[in-house]
Design a protein around this motif. Sequence first.
Motif, PDB file in Angstrom:
ATOM      1  N   SER A  64       0.830  -1.208   0.000  1.00 15.79           N
ATOM      2  CA  SER A  64       0.000   0.000   0.000  1.00 15.79           C
ATOM      3  C   SER A  64       0.861   1.254   0.000  1.00 15.79           C
ATOM      4  O   SER A  64       0.515   2.256  -0.637  1.00 15.79           O
ATOM      5  N   ALA A  65       2.009   1.216   0.694  1.00 16.16           N
ATOM      6  CA  ALA A  65       2.909   2.377   0.727  1.00 16.16           C
ATOM      7  C   ALA A  65       3.507   2.650  -0.652  1.00 16.16           C
ATOM      8  O   ALA A  65       3.525   3.800  -1.132  1.00 16.16           O
ATOM      9  N   ILE A  66       3.998   1.601  -1.301  1.00 13.09           N
ATOM     10  CA  ILE A  66       4.605   1.768  -2.637  1.00 13.09           C
ATOM     11  C   ILE A  66       3.544   2.164  -3.665  1.00 13.09           C
ATOM     12  O   ILE A  66       3.766   3.071  -4.490  1.00 13.09           O
ATOM     13  N   LEU A  67       2.377   1.519  -3.606  1.00 14.94           N
ATOM     14  CA  LEU A  67       1.295   1.854  -4.538  1.00 14.94           C
ATOM     15  C   LEU A  67       0.849   3.302  -4.351  1.00 14.94           C
ATOM     16  O   LEU A  67       0.581   4.014  -5.326  1.00 14.94           O
ATOM     17  N   SER A  68       0.755   3.748  -3.092  1.00 15.43           N
ATOM     18  CA  SER A  68       0.366   5.135  -2.811  1.00 15.43           C
ATOM     19  C   SER A  68       1.363   6.113  -3.428  1.00 15.43           C
ATOM     20  O   SER A  68       0.967   7.143  -4.008  1.00 15.43           O
ATOM     21  N   ALA A  69       2.652   5.795  -3.300  1.00 18.56           N
ATOM     22  CA  ALA A  69       3.677   6.675  -3.874  1.00 18.56           C
ATOM     23  C   ALA A  69       3.545   6.744  -5.401  1.00 18.56           C
ATOM     24  O   ALA A  69       3.632   7.838  -5.994  1.00 18.56           O
ATOM     25  N   LEU A  70       3.322   5.605  -6.048  1.00 19.36           N
ATOM     26  CA  LEU A  70       3.188   5.587  -7.512  1.00 19.36           C
ATOM     27  C   LEU A  70       1.941   6.340  -7.965  1.00 19.36           C
ATOM     28  O   LEU A  70       1.971   7.100  -8.941  1.00 19.36           O
ATOM     29  N   VAL A  71       0.830   6.121  -7.249  1.00 21.86           N
ATOM     30  CA  VAL A  71      -0.421   6.812  -7.589  1.00 21.86           C
ATOM     31  C   VAL A  71      -0.258   8.314  -7.400  1.00 21.86           C
ATOM     32  O   VAL A  71      -0.711   9.123  -8.240  1.00 21.86           O
ATOM     33  N   LEU A  72       0.381   8.723  -6.315  1.00 25.30           N
ATOM     34  CA  LEU A  72       0.604  10.144  -6.053  1.00 25.30           C
ATOM     35  C   LEU A  72       1.429  10.780  -7.170  1.00 25.30           C
ATOM     36  O   LEU A  72       1.111  11.869  -7.655  1.00 25.30           O
ATOM     37  N   ASN A  73       2.467  10.091  -7.587  1.00 24.13           N
ATOM     38  CA  ASN A  73       3.347  10.606  -8.642  1.00 24.13           C
ATOM     39  C   ASN A  73       2.613  10.694  -9.973  1.00 24.13           C
ATOM     40  O   ASN A  73       2.643  11.727 -10.653  1.00 24.13           O
ATOM     41  N   PHE A  74       1.917   9.633 -10.357  1.00 26.72           N
ATOM     42  CA  PHE A  74       1.344   9.549 -11.702  1.00 26.72           C
ATOM     43  C   PHE A  74       0.121  10.461 -11.882  1.00 26.72           C
ATOM     44  O   PHE A  74      -0.039  11.107 -12.919  1.00 26.72           O
ATOM     45  N   PHE A  75      -0.749  10.505 -10.859  1.00 30.47           N
ATOM     46  CA  PHE A  75      -2.026  11.202 -11.040  1.00 30.47           C
ATOM     47  C   PHE A  75      -2.078  12.606 -10.426  1.00 30.47           C
ATOM     48  O   PHE A  75      -2.971  13.386 -10.750  1.00 30.47           O
ATOM     49  N   PHE A  76      -1.130  12.933  -9.520  1.00 30.42           N
ATOM     50  CA  PHE A  76      -1.308  14.176  -8.772  1.00 30.42           C
ATOM     51  C   PHE A  76      -0.129  15.152  -8.872  1.00 30.42           C
ATOM     52  O   PHE A  76      -0.332  16.352  -8.802  1.00 30.42           O
ATOM     53  N   ILE A  77       1.096  14.640  -8.966  1.00 30.44           N
ATOM     54  CA  ILE A  77       2.257  15.535  -9.022  1.00 30.44           C
ATOM     55  C   ILE A  77       2.535  15.921 -10.485  1.00 30.44           C
ATOM     56  O   ILE A  77       2.685  15.061 -11.343  1.00 30.44           O
ATOM     57  N   PRO A  78       2.556  17.225 -10.764  1.00 30.27           N
ATOM     58  CA  PRO A  78       2.814  17.665 -12.148  1.00 30.27           C
ATOM     59  C   PRO A  78       4.219  17.264 -12.594  1.00 30.27           C
ATOM     60  O   PRO A  78       5.152  17.249 -11.779  1.00 30.27           O
ATOM     61  N   ASP A  90       8.886  19.198  -5.604  1.00 26.91           N
ATOM     62  CA  ASP A  90       7.997  18.038  -5.758  1.00 26.91           C
ATOM     63  C   ASP A  90       8.786  16.733  -5.645  1.00 26.91           C
ATOM     64  O   ASP A  90       8.277  15.727  -5.127  1.00 26.91           O
ATOM     65  N   ILE A  91      10.015  16.737  -6.153  1.00 21.99           N
ATOM     66  CA  ILE A  91      10.863  15.537  -6.010  1.00 21.99           C
ATOM     67  C   ILE A  91      11.115  15.260  -4.531  1.00 21.99           C
ATOM     68  O   ILE A  91      11.032  14.110  -4.072  1.00 21.99           O
ATOM     69  N   LEU A  92      11.417  16.314  -3.775  1.00 19.43           N
ATOM     70  CA  LEU A  92      11.652  16.165  -2.347  1.00 19.43           C
ATOM     71  C   LEU A  92      10.389  15.667  -1.646  1.00 19.43           C
ATOM     72  O   LEU A  92      10.452  14.788  -0.779  1.00 19.43           O
ATOM     73  N   LEU A  93       9.228  16.237  -2.030  1.00 20.36           N
ATOM     74  CA  LEU A  93       7.954  15.795  -1.467  1.00 20.36           C
ATOM     75  C   LEU A  93       7.730  14.317  -1.740  1.00 20.36           C
ATOM     76  O   LEU A  93       7.341  13.553  -0.843  1.00 20.36           O
ATOM     77  N   PHE A  94       7.983  13.901  -2.970  1.00 18.15           N
ATOM     78  CA  PHE A  94       7.768  12.502  -3.355  1.00 18.15           C
ATOM     79  C   PHE A  94       8.682  11.565  -2.555  1.00 18.15           C
ATOM     80  O   PHE A  94       8.238  10.529  -2.042  1.00 18.15           O
ATOM     81  N   LEU A  95       9.967  11.948  -2.443  1.00 12.36           N
ATOM     82  CA  LEU A  95      10.910  11.106  -1.710  1.00 12.36           C
ATOM     83  C   LEU A  95      10.553  11.040  -0.223  1.00 12.36           C
ATOM     84  O   LEU A  95      10.624   9.968   0.402  1.00 12.36           O
ATOM     85  N   MET A  96      10.149  12.168   0.340  1.00  6.32           N
ATOM     86  CA  MET A  96       9.747  12.184   1.742  1.00  6.32           C
ATOM     87  C   MET A  96       8.501  11.329   1.964  1.00  6.32           C
ATOM     88  O   MET A  96       8.387  10.631   2.979  1.00  6.32           O
ATOM     89  N   PHE A  97       7.593  11.388   0.980  1.00  2.44           N
ATOM     90  CA  PHE A  97       6.382  10.573   1.088  1.00  2.44           C
ATOM     91  C   PHE A  97       6.755   9.093   1.162  1.00  2.44           C
ATOM     92  O   PHE A  97       6.247   8.350   2.012  1.00  2.44           O
ATOM     93  N   ILE A  98       7.646   8.653   0.250  1.00  5.98           N
ATOM     94  CA  ILE A  98       8.046   7.239   0.235  1.00  5.98           C
ATOM     95  C   ILE A  98       8.708   6.856   1.554  1.00  5.98           C
ATOM     96  O   ILE A  98       8.388   5.829   2.168  1.00  5.98           O
ATOM     97  N   VAL A  99       9.649   7.695   2.015  1.00  9.00           N
ATOM     98  CA  VAL A  99      10.380   7.388   3.248  1.00  9.00           C
ATOM     99  C   VAL A  99       9.433   7.321   4.442  1.00  9.00           C
ATOM    100  O   VAL A  99       9.468   6.373   5.240  1.00  9.00           O
ATOM    101  N   ILE A 100       8.553   8.332   4.563  1.00  8.85           N
ATOM    102  CA  ILE A 100       7.628   8.376   5.700  1.00  8.85           C
ATOM    103  C   ILE A 100       6.665   7.195   5.670  1.00  8.85           C
ATOM    104  O   ILE A 100       6.397   6.553   6.697  1.00  8.85           O
ATOM    105  N   ALA A 101       6.134   6.881   4.486  1.00 10.94           N
ATOM    106  CA  ALA A 101       5.188   5.771   4.348  1.00 10.94           C
ATOM    107  C   ALA A 101       5.843   4.448   4.736  1.00 10.94           C
ATOM    108  O   ALA A 101       5.260   3.638   5.472  1.00 10.94           O
ATOM    109  N   LEU A 102       7.072   4.214   4.250  1.00  9.26           N
ATOM    110  CA  LEU A 102       7.762   2.959   4.549  1.00  9.26           C
ATOM    111  C   LEU A 102       8.150   2.867   6.025  1.00  9.26           C
ATOM    112  O   LEU A 102       7.966   1.826   6.664  1.00  9.26           O
ATOM    113  N   ILE A 103       8.685   3.965   6.569  1.00  7.41           N
ATOM    114  CA  ILE A 103       9.062   3.966   7.985  1.00  7.41           C
ATOM    115  C   ILE A 103       7.828   3.765   8.862  1.00  7.41           C
ATOM    116  O   ILE A 103       7.853   3.010   9.836  1.00  7.41           O
TER     117      ILE A 103
END
Length: 360
Positions: A64-78, A90-103
Motif C-alpha cells: 500500500s505504501a509503494i502503490l500510494s507513492a506511484l499513484v501520487l506521482n502519476f495522477f497528482f504531481i505535475p 515536488d521531487i523532495l515531497l515525493f521522496l519524503m512521502f516514500i520514506v515516511i510511508a515505509l518507515i
Amino acid sequence: MKKIFKEKPSLSIQYKTSFLLVLVVALVAFLMQKVIGYIGTALLLLVVVSLLAITFEIMPVLLSAILSALVLNFFFIPPLYTFHIDNSEDILLFLMFIVIALINAVLTNKIRKAEKTARDKEEKENSIRLYNTLLNSLSHELRTPISTILGAVDIIKENRDKLSAKQRDELLTEIGTASIRLNHQVDNLLNMNRLETGMLKLKLDWCDINELIYSVIQKLDLTTKKNNLKFKDNDQLPLIKLDSGLMEHVFYNILNNAILYTPEYSTITIDVSYNDGTLIIVIFDDGNGFPESEIPFLFEKFYRLPNTKTGGSGLGLSISKGYIEAHNGTIIAENNIPTGARFTINIPVESSFINNLKNE
C-alpha cells in the motif's frame, strides 16, 4: 480497524483490501483535486497506510505504501500522467512521502509485535499468578480435610478398644465433615472447568425450592461458630423448573461463605419469593459486610477479600454467578442495611402451581 478485524483476515484478503483502499482514496482525492491539491492527497494516502499498518501484516502494508507513492506521482504531481517530476520541491515531497510511508509501515508493525509480546507476557504472568493462587489455596483447603480424615482414622485404628461410643461418633462426625469439605473443593474445581470450557448443560426439572434450601442447610457445618440460620419456607411458592443440582451449589457456596466470614453468632437470613415469572432469593446477614471498594471484584475467579482468614479458594462466588447466569438470571452483592452483606438473586423461571392445588 482493530474492532473491524477482531480476527486477522487472510493474507490474500489483506493484499486485496490494501490495493482497493488505496485506489478508492486516490479516486476520491482525484475528484476533489482542485480543493485539496496533491499535498492534501499525500496526507490522505499516508493516513491510509497508517490505518492499514495497525491491523495488517507488513507485506500488504508495504504494498500500500509503494502503490500510494506511484499513484501520487502519476495522477497528482505535475506533470500529470507521467512518472517524471520537474520541480525539485515536488521531487523532495515525493521522496519524503516514500520514506515516511515505509518507515510508518515498518515501525507500526514493530510496535504491534511488541504490544502482542507484552500482552502474551502479561497473560502468561496472570496465568502463573492465578495458578500459584490456586495451588496456595488448595495446599491448605485440601490438606486440612485430608489431615483430619487421616488423623481420625489413625486414632480409631490405634485405640479401637479404648474409645467410647461417643468418642467414636465424634471422630466419625469429623471424618464426615472433612469429607464434605474435601468434596466441595473438588466440585468447585471441576465446576469452574465446566464453566470455562462451555461444557455446562442445564438439566431442568421441576423442584420445590423450599425443599432444595432445606437440603442445603442440612449439609452446612453450623457447629463451629453457632451461627443463627433463619429460613421460613414459603407455602405460596409454585414448583420451579431449575437445574436443582447447580442451584444447590449456588446456595451452598453463598451460605458457606456467610458462615465462614461473619462473626460468631451472626444471623444469616434466607428469603425466597416469586413474582411474575421471576424467582427471587435474598440471602443477607448482620455481619461486617464488604468494603465498598471490593464489591466489584467479589465474583472474580480466585478473588478473596483482603485481610480475611485462611480458608476458601476464591471460586465459590464465581461459580455461583456462572450457574445463575446459565439460568439467564442475575446476582447482585451489596452491603446490607444497617450492617452485613446481602446477595440478591433473580432468575426467570417456568413455574407451576400444581402443588398448591393439591394442598387445597
